[in-house]
Design a protein around this motif. Sequence first.
Motif, short mmCIF file in Angstrom:
data_model
loop_
_atom_site.label_atom_id
_atom_site.label_comp_id
_atom_site.label_asym_id
_atom_site.label_seq_id
_atom_site.Cartn_x
_atom_site.Cartn_y
_atom_site.Cartn_z
N VAL A 1 6.19 62.07 -13.75
CA VAL A 1 6.08 62.03 -12.29
C VAL A 1 7.08 62.98 -11.67
O VAL A 1 8.10 63.32 -12.26
CB VAL A 1 6.32 60.61 -11.74
N ASN A 2 6.77 63.40 -10.47
CA ASN A 2 7.67 64.25 -9.70
C ASN A 2 8.04 63.49 -8.44
O ASN A 2 7.19 63.21 -7.60
CB ASN A 2 6.99 65.58 -9.35
N ILE A 3 9.29 63.13 -8.33
CA ILE A 3 9.73 62.29 -7.23
C ILE A 3 11.06 62.81 -6.69
O ILE A 3 11.91 63.27 -7.46
CB ILE A 3 9.88 60.82 -7.68
N SER A 4 11.24 62.74 -5.40
CA SER A 4 12.52 63.11 -4.80
C SER A 4 13.59 62.12 -5.24
O SER A 4 13.35 60.91 -5.25
CB SER A 4 12.41 63.09 -3.27
N PRO A 5 14.77 62.61 -5.64
CA PRO A 5 15.82 61.69 -6.10
C PRO A 5 16.14 60.58 -5.11
O PRO A 5 16.40 59.44 -5.50
CB PRO A 5 17.02 62.61 -6.33
N PHE A 6 16.10 60.89 -3.82
CA PHE A 6 16.51 59.91 -2.81
C PHE A 6 15.49 58.77 -2.67
O PHE A 6 15.82 57.69 -2.17
CB PHE A 6 16.75 60.58 -1.47
N LYS A 7 14.25 59.00 -3.13
CA LYS A 7 13.26 57.92 -3.07
C LYS A 7 13.55 56.82 -4.08
O LYS A 7 13.01 55.72 -3.98
CB LYS A 7 11.86 58.50 -3.27
N PHE A 8 14.42 57.11 -5.04
CA PHE A 8 14.84 56.07 -5.98
C PHE A 8 15.60 54.95 -5.27
O PHE A 8 15.71 53.83 -5.79
CB PHE A 8 15.74 56.66 -7.08
N LEU A 9 16.15 55.25 -4.12
CA LEU A 9 16.96 54.26 -3.40
C LEU A 9 16.14 53.07 -2.92
O LEU A 9 16.70 52.07 -2.47
CB LEU A 9 17.69 54.92 -2.22
N LYS A 10 14.82 53.15 -3.01
CA LYS A 10 13.96 52.04 -2.62
C LYS A 10 13.91 50.95 -3.68
O LYS A 10 13.39 49.87 -3.43
CB LYS A 10 12.55 52.55 -2.34
N TYR A 11 14.46 51.23 -4.86
CA TYR A 11 14.32 50.32 -6.00
C TYR A 11 15.66 49.67 -6.32
O TYR A 11 16.67 50.36 -6.52
CB TYR A 11 13.76 51.08 -7.20
N ARG A 12 15.67 48.33 -6.38
CA ARG A 12 16.94 47.61 -6.45
C ARG A 12 17.69 47.86 -7.76
O ARG A 12 18.93 47.84 -7.77
CB ARG A 12 16.72 46.11 -6.26
N SER A 13 16.97 48.11 -8.85
CA SER A 13 17.65 48.39 -10.12
C SER A 13 18.55 49.61 -9.99
O SER A 13 19.62 49.68 -10.61
CB SER A 13 16.63 48.61 -11.24
N VAL A 14 18.11 50.57 -9.20
CA VAL A 14 18.86 51.81 -9.03
C VAL A 14 20.20 51.55 -8.36
O VAL A 14 21.22 52.14 -8.74
CB VAL A 14 18.03 52.83 -8.23
N TRP A 15 20.23 50.65 -7.39
CA TRP A 15 21.49 50.39 -6.69
C TRP A 15 22.56 49.86 -7.63
O TRP A 15 23.73 50.20 -7.51
CB TRP A 15 21.24 49.40 -5.54
N SER A 16 22.15 49.03 -8.56
CA SER A 16 23.12 48.51 -9.54
C SER A 16 23.63 49.63 -10.43
O SER A 16 24.83 49.69 -10.73
CB SER A 16 22.46 47.42 -10.40
N LEU A 17 22.74 50.53 -10.87
CA LEU A 17 23.16 51.66 -11.69
C LEU A 17 24.16 52.55 -10.95
O LEU A 17 25.16 52.99 -11.51
CB LEU A 17 21.94 52.49 -12.11
N LEU A 18 23.87 52.80 -9.68
CA LEU A 18 24.74 53.69 -8.89
C LEU A 18 26.13 53.08 -8.70
O LEU A 18 27.15 53.73 -8.94
CB LEU A 18 24.11 53.96 -7.51
N TYR A 19 26.15 51.80 -8.29
CA TYR A 19 27.45 51.17 -8.07
C TYR A 19 28.21 50.99 -9.38
O TYR A 19 29.44 51.15 -9.43
CB TYR A 19 27.30 49.82 -7.37
N GLY A 20 27.49 50.65 -10.45
CA GLY A 20 28.15 50.42 -11.73
C GLY A 20 28.89 51.64 -12.22
O GLY A 20 30.02 51.53 -12.72
N LEU A 21 28.28 52.82 -12.09
CA LEU A 21 28.97 54.03 -12.52
C LEU A 21 30.14 54.34 -11.60
O LEU A 21 31.18 54.81 -12.06
CB LEU A 21 28.01 55.22 -12.55
N PHE A 22 30.00 54.04 -10.30
CA PHE A 22 31.13 54.22 -9.38
C PHE A 22 32.32 53.39 -9.83
O PHE A 22 33.46 53.88 -9.89
CB PHE A 22 30.72 53.84 -7.95
N ALA A 23 32.09 52.12 -10.14
CA ALA A 23 33.18 51.23 -10.56
C ALA A 23 33.80 51.72 -11.87
O ALA A 23 35.03 51.76 -12.02
CB ALA A 23 32.66 49.81 -10.72
N HIS A 24 32.95 52.08 -12.82
CA HIS A 24 33.44 52.62 -14.10
C HIS A 24 34.29 53.86 -13.87
O HIS A 24 35.41 53.98 -14.42
CB HIS A 24 32.25 52.94 -15.00
N ASN A 25 33.78 54.79 -13.08
CA ASN A 25 34.49 56.05 -12.87
C ASN A 25 35.79 55.87 -12.12
O ASN A 25 36.77 56.58 -12.37
CB ASN A 25 33.60 57.05 -12.12
#
Length: 431
Positions: free
Chosen positions: A215-239
């Motif tokens: 699929v071809n999807i804009s990266p920002f459209k991933f923000l509609k999916y709740r699993s993505v939010w956990s991935l984003l915050y988790g790497l922030f905390a790790h980093n």
Amino acid sequence: MKKTNGRWIVVTLLFVATTINYMDRAILGVAGPSMMKDLSLSTVEFGILGSAFFWSYALMQIPIGVIVDKLGARLTYSIAIVWWSLCTVFTGFSRSLGALIGVRVLMGIGEAPAFPTNTRVISDWLPSHERGVANGIFNSGTAIGIGMTTPILAWIIEKWGWQASFIIIGFLGFVWLAFWLFFFKNRPSQSRITNKVEVEYIEDGQSDTKNVPAVNISPFKFLKYRSVWSLLYGLFAHNYLIYLMMTWLPTYLVVERGMTLLKAGFFTMLPWIMSFLGNILGGLLSDYLIKRGWNSIKARKTILAIGMLFPLAILPTIYTESATASLMFISLAIGGEGLAAGILWATVSDVAPKGAEGKLAGLQNFVGNLAGWIAPVATGILIAKFHNFTIALIIPVVFCCIASLSYTFLIKNERILIQKTDIDKGNKVAG
């Protein structure tokens, strides 16, 4: 015909590249006391210098994810390592705060492709049940690059000065490039290091996406999916935790615990040796659970949630007067958190729809590396204000505990199913 093991040569190349990547970042932390003295930098100025790399590194993650998916890993990585290696060398020739900040910003652009590219390579080259340990291996390069090379860097700095450390380490990337170009192709079927049996083994192990259209999807459209939010915050905390330690741990041991630079360089190895082991163990455990019949995402997020609780071990550091005890607690925290670090990127490969791994990895790395903007500067400000590291050490503990909860309750046990309205025109829906 016996199956070749070319995929593990590729994983080894990613491990070495990640080690070099983090050596180039970590030199600043080791050279910190010498640079602050030589260039008359305050803790706040050094904190700003430590964060400068991440200004561009984070901002480049979104376009880099798109570039990796379009150009392929071979070309993207080749350009990237030449770019960042030259910037590392030029850092050694910089004599002012302004020049150093400029070079570090350029270096951030060069290093931006590394982790999105690693994620795409693992997705293309490894069957699903081997991705955990493969990610653990390449991500353990962060621990090697930050910590286990520290005594060597400290010795170079003591003998020839901080400038020499940047120049010497900068040339390692060009050596790696020769091996990358010789061994690596974008697809296993194109490579000289795989045979038909191994290619079939890899493809059979990618059955979850084998017959699914990319699929071809804009990266920002991933923000509609709740699993993505956990991935984003988790790497922030790790980093946040890792970048704080990468930038300030040697200085903490010298200033707060009274060690010499050489002694601090030696003892700084211990947390990162533990992290190295944690990375590998986290990958092995998650892959073991998958082989036992667990859903791959459930297996990954379980290890992620457990690993993110280990930074609680930092808290006793605040109350002990023993330098040895404080280092033991920090080592336990970093090593245990390594369980999560080893599979952060494998989880992206499992969650992302086919063909969009680089985009989701880029988005995750963008948000995650905002921590690089904050952690070094915030730590410098807190040290200047309170004249100790107490508050600075509590903050990443809180962040990581919240991440543990988010992994547990937000990530769904299924690959993202993209809605038709989110697909760019001319592409089919995955699934």
